[in-house]
Design an enzyme around this catalytic site. Structure first.
Site, PDB file in Angstrom:
ATOM      1  N   LYS A 115       0.914  -1.283   0.020  1.00 52.70           N
ATOM      2  CA  LYS A 115       0.090   0.103   0.260  1.00 52.70           C
ATOM      3  C   LYS A 115       0.884   1.193   0.180  1.00 52.70           C
ATOM      4  O   LYS A 115       0.604   2.165  -0.735  1.00 52.70           O
ATOM      5  CB  LYS A 115      -0.964   0.173   1.256  1.00 52.70           C
ATOM      6  CG  LYS A 115      -1.573   1.373   1.640  1.00 52.70           C
ATOM      7  CD  LYS A 115      -2.484   1.322   2.952  1.00 52.70           C
ATOM      8  CE  LYS A 115      -1.693   1.479   4.118  1.00 52.70           C
ATOM      9  NZ  LYS A 115      -1.410   3.052   4.466  1.00 52.70           N
ATOM     10  N   CYS A 168      -5.280  12.356  12.367  1.00 50.57           N
ATOM     11  CA  CYS A 168      -5.898  10.998  12.241  1.00 50.57           C
ATOM     12  C   CYS A 168      -5.804  10.328  13.584  1.00 50.57           C
ATOM     13  O   CYS A 168      -5.225  11.078  14.518  1.00 50.57           O
ATOM     14  CB  CYS A 168      -5.351  10.184  11.116  1.00 50.57           C
ATOM     15  SG  CYS A 168      -3.521   9.485  11.530  1.00 50.57           S
ATOM     16  N   ASP A 172       4.619   0.329  11.941  1.00 52.09           N
ATOM     17  CA  ASP A 172       3.375  -0.155  11.516  1.00 52.09           C
ATOM     18  C   ASP A 172       3.165  -1.848  12.007  1.00 52.09           C
ATOM     19  O   ASP A 172       2.228  -2.294  11.690  1.00 52.09           O
ATOM     20  CB  ASP A 172       3.336  -0.059   9.656  1.00 52.09           C
ATOM     21  CG  ASP A 172       3.258   1.294   9.347  1.00 52.09           C
ATOM     22  OD1 ASP A 172       3.304   1.542   8.157  1.00 52.09           O
ATOM     23  OD2 ASP A 172       2.688   1.926  10.304  1.00 52.09           O
TER      24      ASP A 172
HETATM   25  C1  EPZ Z   1       4.171   6.889   6.157  1.00 49.43           C
HETATM   26  O1  EPZ Z   1       3.355   7.802   6.790  1.00 49.43           O
HETATM   27  C2  EPZ Z   1       2.973   5.529   5.997  1.00 49.43           C
HETATM   28  N1  EPZ Z   1       2.066   5.924   5.411  1.00 49.43           N
HETATM   29  C3  EPZ Z   1       2.723   5.098   7.642  1.00 49.43           C
HETATM   30  O2  EPZ Z   1       2.103   3.985   7.309  1.00 49.43           O
HETATM   31  C4  EPZ Z   1       4.046   4.775   8.308  1.00 49.43           C
HETATM   32  O3  EPZ Z   1       3.629   4.347   9.699  1.00 49.43           O
HETATM   33  C5  EPZ Z   1       4.671   6.045   8.297  1.00 49.43           C
HETATM   34  O4  EPZ Z   1       5.507   6.488   7.084  1.00 49.43           O
HETATM   35  C6  EPZ Z   1       6.398   5.805   8.862  1.00 49.43           C
HETATM   36  O5  EPZ Z   1       6.828   4.587   8.401  1.00 49.43           O
HETATM   37  C7  EPZ Z   1       2.014   5.854   3.978  1.00 49.43           C
HETATM   38  O6  EPZ Z   1       3.079   5.755   3.274  1.00 49.43           O
HETATM   39  C8  EPZ Z   1       0.939   6.073   3.126  1.00 49.43           C
HETATM   40  P1  EPZ Z   1       6.266  10.259   8.206  1.00 49.43           P
HETATM   41  P2  EPZ Z   1       4.064   9.205   6.750  1.00 49.43           P
HETATM   42  O7  EPZ Z   1       6.317  11.463   7.370  1.00 49.43           O
HETATM   43  O8  EPZ Z   1       4.567   9.419   5.512  1.00 49.43           O
HETATM   44  C9  EPZ Z   1       5.702  13.415  11.742  1.00 49.43           C
HETATM   45  C10 EPZ Z   1       0.192   2.574   7.672  1.00 49.43           C
HETATM   46  O9  EPZ Z   1      -0.234   2.044   8.703  1.00 49.43           O
HETATM   47  N2  EPZ Z   1       5.877  14.428  10.542  1.00 49.43           N
HETATM   48  O10 EPZ Z   1       7.298   9.469   8.192  1.00 49.43           O
HETATM   49  O11 EPZ Z   1       2.991  10.326   7.110  1.00 49.43           O
HETATM   50  C11 EPZ Z   1       4.245  12.896  11.624  1.00 49.43           C
HETATM   51  O12 EPZ Z   1       3.281  13.525  12.259  1.00 49.43           O
HETATM   52  C12 EPZ Z   1       0.503   3.893   7.698  1.00 49.43           C
HETATM   53  O13 EPZ Z   1       0.231   2.072   6.612  1.00 49.43           O
HETATM   54  C13 EPZ Z   1       5.946  15.910  10.848  1.00 49.43           C
HETATM   55  O14 EPZ Z   1       5.862  16.070  12.182  1.00 49.43           O
HETATM   56  O15 EPZ Z   1       5.030   9.209   7.786  1.00 49.43           O
HETATM   57  C14 EPZ Z   1       4.533  11.531  12.137  1.00 49.43           C
HETATM   58  O16 EPZ Z   1       4.463  11.713  13.676  1.00 49.43           O
HETATM   59  C15 EPZ Z   1       0.272   4.524   8.922  1.00 49.43           C
HETATM   60  N3  EPZ Z   1       6.193  16.748   9.812  1.00 49.43           N
HETATM   61  C16 EPZ Z   1       5.994  11.061  11.873  1.00 49.43           C
HETATM   62  O17 EPZ Z   1       6.472  12.513  11.527  1.00 49.43           O
HETATM   63  C17 EPZ Z   1       6.061  16.462   8.452  1.00 49.43           C
HETATM   64  O18 EPZ Z   1       6.484  17.191   7.770  1.00 49.43           O
HETATM   65  C18 EPZ Z   1       6.355  10.025  10.905  1.00 49.43           C
HETATM   66  O19 EPZ Z   1       5.797  10.790   9.717  1.00 49.43           O
HETATM   67  C19 EPZ Z   1       6.091  14.961   8.339  1.00 49.43           C
HETATM   68  C20 EPZ Z   1       6.010  14.024   9.317  1.00 49.43           C
END
Ligand code: EPZ
Length: 427
Positions: A22, A117, A308
């Site tokens: 996904k 979320c 995850d």
């Molecule tokens: C991706 O989310 C995945 N989703 C998530 O999978 C996964 O848990 C996550 O990466 C970490 O591996 C998809 O790929 C669609 P991040 P993403 O940017 O890109 C904070 C699942 O169950 N953050 O690495 O949103 C953010 O709030 C899902 O399949 C900021 O603060 O993850 C989070 O706390 C859940 N500012 C953390 O970093 C930003 O600009 C990780 O976010 C970006 C992120």
């Protein structure tokens, strides 16, 4: 109300094949915007998040032919808009993945502010900071983010404050069309990012270092459509391996269709808990664990333990012979699953980002609700081991990222079914 009903105590045996990832497919779909023409994606998971991304792309003028259940031909030649509408971004945060490609293609993007979320705020400040460094100007108004690269995109050096998956992907997708070279330092290293970079390079991009902390992108004037196979879903694979570890019969459970190298830290931690795996020609086989050892786990960016897989690991450790600690470092609110597992008899205490888990001898079936996609899947797995019947509601979360989850578990021998019960709110 739709639920998944599980009757615990039945052994699992046989082989199950995971779908395409996904968390790669959604970005690959967005990246087709960078290559006018028809890109064909194979091994695409048939899940609701993919359907939502399809709506986003069709909403801005792309055409999508479903050649078979897992093959999409996406033609972005006639894309003439650069807006990801509120109702779709609100439904799926990953819609923000179109921001980088729209900037790379048109120099403009209008994206609804992604709401939070169940996992937390899910900000995109790092995406914005990085894109500003490339020359993008941002404005926010009426719940929308307006991004405009008036003077074009200019390659530069960007150091991410945190190895954000989404920020790394948006920066890569914007910089492939920039003038000059971009270097992203502290980049995320997830296998899904390597898959995205592979497809972009097949399209004519010049990306090196994907999968390492430093990714270098040399801008190119154009990209061409390709055919690309989505990488197997390592998290779906890990989820089924946990089910096998807890409930495999003598023949064991084999999980295929993914690269076991993408689960190295998960395998290392689960082996430390007493679970044994065997490499097979096509994947991994897992046997039922006799005695579960307690464990300490920290969720971290890849190659650390993936967040995850945190709910799935918590399910196993909740049945360990001793006390475990799981620390969630990625999301600020990913322990909602724990309170549902406690309803099944787990003994878990949450202190900020730490879950103190005191092992119990077994779960008892209960009515529980999926807090999110991975927590929902883990509740079904807990039900496989529980005494009696478990009814999991809010199953739409599970359908977002697991294709035919119930059918795949049933094919292994689980007594699990979709069912519908009166909605308590309507009584
Ligand atoms: C991706 O989310 C995945 N989703 C998530 O999978 C996964 O848990 C996550 O990466 C970490 O591996 C998809 O790929 C669609 P991040 P993403 O940017 O890109 C904070 C699942 O169950 N953050 O690495 O949103 C953010 O709030 C899902 O399949 C900021 O603060 O993850 C989070 O706390 C859940 N500012 C953390 O970093 C930003 O600009 C990780 O976010 C970006 C992120």
């Amino acid at each position: 109300m739709d639920i998944i009903r599980v009757e615990g105590g039945h052994h699992l045996e046989g082989s199950v094949s995971v779908s395409g990832a996904k968390n790669s497919a959604l970005k690959l779909m967005a990246a087709t915007l960078l290559a006018p023409g028809a890109t064909t994606l194979t091994n695409v998971p048939n899940i609701s998040d993919v359907h939502v991304m399809g709506k986003v792309l069709k909403g801005i003028g792309a055409t999508i032919d479903v050649l078979d259940e897992h093959t999409l031909r996406i033609d972005t030649s006639s894309v003439d808009s650069w807006e990801a509408p509120y109702e779709l971004v609100a439904k799926m945060r990953a819609s923000t993945a179109v921001m980088g490609p729209l900037l790379g293609r048109f120099g403009k993007a209008k994206i609804a502010m992604p709401g939070g979320c169940n996992l937390g705020a899910r900000k995109i400040d790092m995406h914005i900071l990085g894109l500003e460094a490339l020359g993008v100007e941002f404005d926010t108004e009426h719940g929308y983010i307006y991004a405009d690269a008036r003077a074009g995109l200019t390659g530069t050096n960007v150091t991410l404050e945190f190895a954000s998956v989404g920020a790394t992907e948006n920066l890569i997708m914007a910089s492939v069309r920039a003038t000059g070279t971009t270097v992203i330092d502290n980049a995320a290293r997830e296998p899904e990012i390597v898959d995205l970079a592979s497809m972009l390079n097949e399209m004519g991009a010049k990306i090196s270092g994907a999968g390492t902390p430093v990714v270098t992108i040399e801008g190119v004037p154009e990209l061409h459509p390709v055919e690309h196979r989505v990488v197997g879903d390592r998290i779906e694979a890990g989820t089924f391996l946990v089910a096998g570890a807890l409930m495999a019969g003598p023949a064991g459970v084999e999980v295929i269709g993914f690269n076991p190298m993408h689960l190295n830290m998960v395998i290392r931690k689960f082996e430390a808990m007493g679970i044994s795996f065997e490499r097979t020609a096509d994947g991994l086989k897992v046997s039922r664990v006799e005695r579960i050892e307690p464990i300490d786990i920290q969720t971290l960016p890849f190659p650390g333990f993936p967040t995850d897989m945190q709910p799935q690991a918590m399910t196993v450790s909740a049945l360990a012979d001793g006390n475990s600690i799981i620390t969630e470092n990625i999301f600020e609110n990913r322990f909602m699953f724990a309170s549902e597992l406690v309803r099944m008899g787990a003994d878990i205490h949450i202190e900020s980002h730490h879950a103190m888990i005191h092992g119990v001898s077994g779960f008892s079936g209960a009515q529980v609700s999926s807090p999110d996609l991975r927590g929902g899947a883990a509740l079904v797995i807990a039900g496989l081991t529980a005494e009696g019947i478990t009814e999991v509601s809010a199953v739409h979360h599970i359908a977002r990222g697991y294709e035919r989850f119930v059918e795949k578990l049933s094919s292994l021998g689980a007594h699990v079914e979709h069912a519908s019960v009166p909605d308590p709110d309507l009584d």
